[in-house]
Structure formats: structure tokens, C-alpha cells
Enzyme design. Structure first.
Site, short mmCIF file in Angstrom:
data_model
loop_
_atom_site.label_atom_id
_atom_site.label_comp_id
_atom_site.label_asym_id
_atom_site.label_seq_id
_atom_site.Cartn_x
_atom_site.Cartn_y
_atom_site.Cartn_z
N LYS A 52 12.20 -16.35 -6.82
CA LYS A 52 13.46 -17.04 -6.50
C LYS A 52 14.13 -17.53 -7.78
O LYS A 52 15.34 -17.40 -7.95
CB LYS A 52 13.19 -18.22 -5.55
CG LYS A 52 12.89 -17.79 -4.13
CD LYS A 52 12.37 -18.93 -3.28
CE LYS A 52 11.83 -18.38 -1.96
NZ LYS A 52 11.00 -19.33 -1.21
N GLN A 96 9.21 -25.14 -0.19
CA GLN A 96 8.38 -23.95 0.01
C GLN A 96 7.26 -24.25 1.01
O GLN A 96 6.55 -25.25 0.88
CB GLN A 96 7.79 -23.50 -1.34
CG GLN A 96 7.03 -22.20 -1.29
CD GLN A 96 7.88 -21.00 -0.91
OE1 GLN A 96 9.03 -20.89 -1.31
NE2 GLN A 96 7.32 -20.11 -0.13
N ASP A 119 17.45 -22.58 3.88
CA ASP A 119 16.49 -21.76 4.63
C ASP A 119 16.88 -21.62 6.10
O ASP A 119 16.36 -20.75 6.80
CB ASP A 119 15.12 -22.44 4.61
CG ASP A 119 14.17 -21.82 3.60
OD1 ASP A 119 14.28 -20.61 3.36
OD2 ASP A 119 13.32 -22.56 3.08
N1 GUN Z 1 7.21 -19.47 3.02
C1 GUN Z 1 7.22 -18.17 3.38
N2 GUN Z 1 8.48 -17.73 3.54
C2 GUN Z 1 9.28 -18.77 3.30
C3 GUN Z 1 10.69 -18.95 3.30
O1 GUN Z 1 11.50 -18.05 3.59
N3 GUN Z 1 11.13 -20.19 2.97
C4 GUN Z 1 10.31 -21.20 2.66
N4 GUN Z 1 10.84 -22.38 2.37
N5 GUN Z 1 9.00 -21.08 2.65
C5 GUN Z 1 8.50 -19.87 2.96
#
Ligand code: GUN
Length: 285
Positions: A52, A96, A119
């Protein structure tokens, strides 16, 4: 033999478009910012977060990763989120997942300002999606919808089967397919005769988190197969939920792992960071 849906290539194309948007905003002295909160040392999370960061840098989005020890309390983490809710520097906040067991994920997600929820995991944004009035949309299913669009894969009237009912992928995926006029079946670990149900699908989205779970018995000849899986096999190699070598000869389209869904998830995250910024700064709907 199936056509491979090249998520990496599409991601690069869409990221260039987002970079242009970022440049246009910079002319107005608006700088989209994303803060990523990472708790503990989960190795998969570390990789996601690094990817990211890399994408944000490439696009010109200001991004910072805040790392917290596994021992952080729920209250402390929520206090951090509240600070970022107030900040003018960050228009997107991403926590996350997964979080350590002593922290209640629901409480943490509820603490994020829905306008900064890149998200789309806040119940407000989930509800908006459910009601057909979306703001942010969970990035993985949203990225998959963009793949269907790019490859002109028709969805209206098709039988779509989604395997896995998580809030992150399965549930929002089912809603998005429904909005696109597919007939949707959302399946999960308690579904009876899963292979038989899946084998009726024109569009099969697999997000079950079990390496090579989907074999050719699950797939109707000519089906479009989307593999959301990211698993490690015994050799530490990254593998999908779908047994590609068995399914590729009978499917019409298939996504590889890696290079399929993963890069698209990151791309939609970046797009939504820019959208959240515009909504906050320019008061866009
Ligand atoms: N953990 C696995 N996939 C994701 C996601 O798309 N967003 C977040 N915040 N955590 C994750």
C-alpha cells in the site's frame, strides 16, 4: 483455455488515472492523505502494508504507516483513531486487519469517521452499500467489479456464486453483483454440496482462504473464475484458493495469484482515498 485477467496491468492503468487526479488536486493545493494503522507483527499484514505504501508513493498520495506494539490497548488504539479523525492531513484512515485478540475489531471500526473510512468497513458505509447509496466500498470486491468492466464480462441475468461470506469480501461482493443484476448465491462453510452449487455458476468468486480448494468439479465449463485467495503452501509459495492448472483449461476467464485480484485491491484503495479527500475538502456527494 481461459483468458487470464491481468490484474497487474489493469491496476497500472487505473493507478495512472488516479495519479492524474492527484495532480489536478495539487493544482488546487489539495493533497490527499492516507494513514495506515498497523498493530503487531503479522507477517501477511506487513506485506500488505508495504504494498500500500509503495502504491501511494507511486501515485503521489501522501501516506504514513503508524506502527503499534501488539500490547496496545483497545482504548489507546481508539484514541489514536480519534486523533486522525480530527486531522486535516489525512482524508483516509485504514486499520489493517486482523487485530490482536484482546482488541474488539467492531469497536475499532466504529471509531473511524465514516467519511475517512477508505476500506468501507464501517457499518454506516456497509449500510449505504446495502441500500444502494454507496460512499466507500470494500476494496477487494470493488476491484473485482472493475475487472469485469474492463474485460466486458456481462453480469446481468448471470448466475453468480460467491464462496465465503466475510464482511471484507463475500458479503459486499454479493451485493455488488446483485446491483449489477446477477442472480447471486452466497455460499459458506456450512453450505451443502458446495461443489454442485458452485458448478452452476457463470461467475464464480472464491474467497474462502483455503489453498487450491476449488478444483475442476466446482467449475462449469465456460465460467468466469475470480480467485481472491492468498495462501502459502508448504514451500512458502503464494497460492490461490483455486487449482489453476485444473480450472484454467475449462474456464473462460480466470485471475492468477499473484497478479490478479491483489493489485486491484490496492488500486481501489488509492482511488477511494482520493474520493474521500474530495468529499471532505470539496464537499462532493
Ligand atoms: N486485511 C486483509 N484485507 C484487508 C483490507 O482490505 N483492509 C484492511 N484494513 N485489512 C485487511
Amino acid at each position: 483455455m481461459a483468458q487470464i485477467i491481468d490484474g497487474k496491468k489493469l491496476a497500472e492503468k487505473l493507478q495512472k488515472e488516479t495519479a492524474k487526479q492527484v495532480n489536478t488536486l495539487a493544482e488546487k493545493e489539495i493533497y490527499p492523505g492516507l494513514v495506515v494503522l498497523l498493530v503487531g507483527e503479522n507477517p501477511a499484514s506487513q506485506i500488505y502494508v508495504r504494498n500500500k505504501e509503495r502504491a501511494a508513493k507511486k501515485i503521489g498520495i501522501h501516506s504514513e504507516v503508524k506502527r503499534y506494539p501488539e500490547s496496545i490497548t483497545e482504548t489507546e488504539l481508539i484514541r489514536e483513531i480519534e486523533q486522525f479523525n480530527q486531522s486535516d492531513e489525512f482524508h483516509g484512515i485504514l486499520v489493517q486487519l486482523p487485530l490482536p485478540d484482546h482488541i474488539d475489531e467492531e469497536k475499532v471500526l466504529l471509531a473511524i469517521n465514516p467519511l475517512k473510512d477508505v476500506d468501507g468497513f464501517h457499518p454506516m458505509n456497509m449500510g449505504r452499500l446495502f441500500a444502494g447509496m454507496p460512499h466507500t466500498i470494500p476494496c477487494t470486491p470493488y476491484g473485482i467489479m472493475k475487472m469485469f468492466e474492463e474485460y466486458d464480462i456481462p453480469l446481468a441475468g448471470k448466475q453468480a456464486v460467491v464462496i465465503g461470506r466475510s464482511n471484507i469480501v463475500g458479503k459486499p461482493m454479493a451485493i455488488l453483483l446483485l446491483e449489477a443484476d446477477a442472480t447471486v448465491t452466497l455460499t459458506h462453510s456450512k453450505t451443502k454440496d458446495l461443489a454442485k452449487v458452485a458448478s452452476k455458476a457463470d461467475i464464480l468468486v472464491v474467497a474462502i482462504g483455503k489453498g487450491h480448494f476449488v478444483t475442476k468439479e466446482f467449475v462449469k465449463p465456460g465460467a468466469v473464475v475470480i480467485d481472491v485467495g492468498m495462501n502459502r503452501n508448504e514451500d512458502g509459495k503464494l497460492i490461490g484458493d483455486v487449482k489453476l492448472d485444473e480450472v484454467e483449461p475449462i474456464a473462460s476467464y480466470i485471475t492468477p495469484v499473484p497478479g490478479g485480484v491483489g493489485p486491484m485491491t490496492i488500486t481501489t484503495l488509492m482511488q477511494q482515498t482520493v474520493e474521500c479527500c474530495e468529499r471532505q475538502v470539496l464537499n462532493h456527494e
